[in-house]
Design a protein around this motif. Sequence first.
Motif, short mmCIF file in Angstrom:
data_model
loop_
_atom_site.label_atom_id
_atom_site.label_comp_id
_atom_site.label_asym_id
_atom_site.label_seq_id
_atom_site.Cartn_x
_atom_site.Cartn_y
_atom_site.Cartn_z
N UNK A 379 0.84 -1.20 0.00
CA UNK A 379 0.00 0.00 0.00
C UNK A 379 0.87 1.25 0.00
N UNK A 380 1.92 1.27 0.82
CA UNK A 380 2.82 2.42 0.87
C UNK A 380 3.53 2.62 -0.47
N UNK A 384 3.43 5.86 -3.11
CA UNK A 384 4.63 6.52 -3.62
C UNK A 384 4.63 6.55 -5.14
N UNK A 385 4.28 5.43 -5.75
CA UNK A 385 4.28 5.34 -7.21
C UNK A 385 3.28 6.32 -7.82
N UNK A 722 -1.02 3.55 5.87
CA UNK A 722 -0.71 2.63 6.96
C UNK A 722 -0.33 3.47 8.18
N UNK A 723 -1.12 3.38 9.25
CA UNK A 723 -0.88 4.15 10.45
C UNK A 723 -0.11 3.30 11.45
N UNK A 741 3.59 7.19 6.80
CA UNK A 741 4.62 7.53 5.82
C UNK A 741 3.95 7.72 4.47
N UNK A 742 4.09 8.92 3.91
CA UNK A 742 3.47 9.24 2.63
C UNK A 742 4.35 8.79 1.47
N UNK A 743 3.81 8.91 0.28
CA UNK A 743 4.50 8.45 -0.91
C UNK A 743 5.82 9.14 -1.16
#
Length: 760
Positions: A379-380, A384-385, A722-723, A741-743
Amino acid sequence: MSEAHVRAFVRESEEGITELNNSLLALESDPDDSEAMDAIFRTAHTLKGNAAAMGFGDFSGLAHAMEDLLDEVRGGDMAVSGALMDRLFEAVDLLDAMLGEIDESGDTSIDPTGVEDDLRVLAEEGADALDAENGDGASEASDDVTESDAGDSDDNTAADPGGADGGADDGGDDAVAVDPEFDHDLSPGDDEGIYRARVDLGGADMPGIDAMFVLEAVEDGFGGLSCDPDREAIEEGEFDDTFDLYVVADAGATLEAGVDAVSQVESVDVDAVDPAPGDDATADASDDATVDTGDDAGDDASDDAGDTDPEATDGEASEASAAADAGDGDDGDDDGDSSSDSGSGGGGGSNTSSSDNISSVRVDVEQLDDLYGLVEQLVTSRIKLRREMEEADIDSDNLDELDKISTNLQDTVMDMRLIPLSAVVDTFPRLVRDLARDQSKDVNFDIDGRDIELDRTILTEIRDPLVHILRNAVDHGIESPEEREAAGKDPTGTIELRADRERDHVTIVVEDDGGGIEADALREKAVEEGVKSRGEVEAMSDAEARELVFHPGFSTNDEVTDVSGRGVGMDVVRTTVKDLDGSVSLDSTPGEGTRFEIKLPVTVAIVRVMFIEVDGVEYGVPIKNIAEVSRADGIDVAHGDEIVRHDGEIYPVLRLGEVLDTAGAAGAAGGADDALADGGNDDADSRNHDAGDGDGMLLRIHDEKRPVALHCDNVLHQEEVVVKPLEGILSGIPGLSGTAVLGDGDVVSILDVETLGGRR
């Protein structure tokens, strides 16, 4: 024996002990409940057989003693009483303790001799022995109970539908003819016959366990079964290479295919004792079957079986294999029906169905957690992509397809982690029963919603809070029978546990019809213990006063007991539920009862978040907490505080620019990262606002979470992230629940709307 075999034995026995507890409770409440009695016998028999096959003789012997004692009860020689049930529950607890040691070390050092001897004395002497207090006498009396005597009420009465006794001494030597006088005691139907299957397991390392798979498959797939030697001997591996099964079936070929499909079987020879009408495949051999069981007869049956419809044979084989591997009674019933239907009419063809396949497998929870972690990483990476492609102004249908696939995978893994509430609550009836008995109270305990599913992590954590609430209900809530009668109530109290699911949340309610909670008593106790001042408690409403039960260290019991009085329990309930992103509420009416309501998310970790900007810093607020997003116009001032109005209700305004300055300072002092420490603005002038200035945005929070409107500078976007919860020294920062954490690699703080501004 392998670690895998021990682990499988432990897991199955854990389920058996839970079933045994619940069946004993049912029998205690209704001594005439024949279904409960039958269930107890089946479970005790399975525990005994499995333990004996694994070499745990003490465990097996104790289960055997329980079975013998219950046989006296079933026969009417002993009445169900509280004292008798206490002895049986004591034995179950000892089995549970022994199983715990086996799970940890692969063996047990617990000596059950005393309890086992007591049970055997009860079975021997009846109800008169319940009053005996001399343990030595119990041991001496147990010496008179030989192993052969203990086995008289064993398998053929409890589990063998045929009820036949074992006949042959060897029962498995191919060179020995079958005794024509063997009493199989089977009664076939009009279209059925009786067949003998000689089963060879080859060089099995654990013949008793392998034989149990065969017996379960045959018992589930066919209409009747008798064993030679007897079932107990077979399950304990006491046979020479082979053993004989006498089975009610519609054709010899059907029986041969079903037994041969069990993976533990090396070979099987089937002969007709009394063939079914129209079963030409074994009719010719039936005349000799009861006198000579040489290999030729078996080979003829096997050859003829091959001439029948191959689809019918394969279908039956698959059914028996699935029944043996799954080892589940309910599935076995279905398989049995399918087997009977497909075999009717002399071995006609049948189409395979969904029951031909194994429908479920057991997976180690560590593997499941690893898979869940990989999905979180996926998911993370997907986030990002997408951000990188948006920055490069690239549009691709492939990315949309990846979104769809990864989302479906995420949902599937989430569902895999869901476990029925029954995994936890099925142990509660015994807990309530023991607590009530210790306090001389009569309590009916009902559970509704066992099938409601929750994430494994949540289910594991919520057990202790529910235990605390139930202990509180029995100890504080339900009155003694005398008090209830004096108040005009039924002397037997009632506690109910109900669960219900609504979209992505589950509500669990625990309600009793006891004496309720007196608000004034809580006020006095709070002042006495220094929890609150006199002025503070007098300013509280009754509902607010009752919330004092959740205060750390607070207890209304003057005396410390095994159940309560230490000031722990209800504080644990609120803390644990909050850590799970849930809520707990209390409602009570003096003299009528108390109701606890717990709301929990179905799953955790991956959530949809709305990202906002405050003083140039990005924060996240879970979407599920937000009721409405609007522009910050129409802010009023009442009694010096900023408010907004919605549908006639008033919501105080919480300016995040001011609140997060405090949270950021706390985070910096505790070693928080920059994302936490930079959350405020030190410019004092920035805290002065004119009501209704219209700058920024408002997030109105759901009333059940917190009736408040959060003010921010800007609303940015929504995203599924994702927390990760805060840990260590950061875990206590008010207003912050975790990070995402963001992309682009940035770490963003996720706000806890319930504790913003130091509120708890």
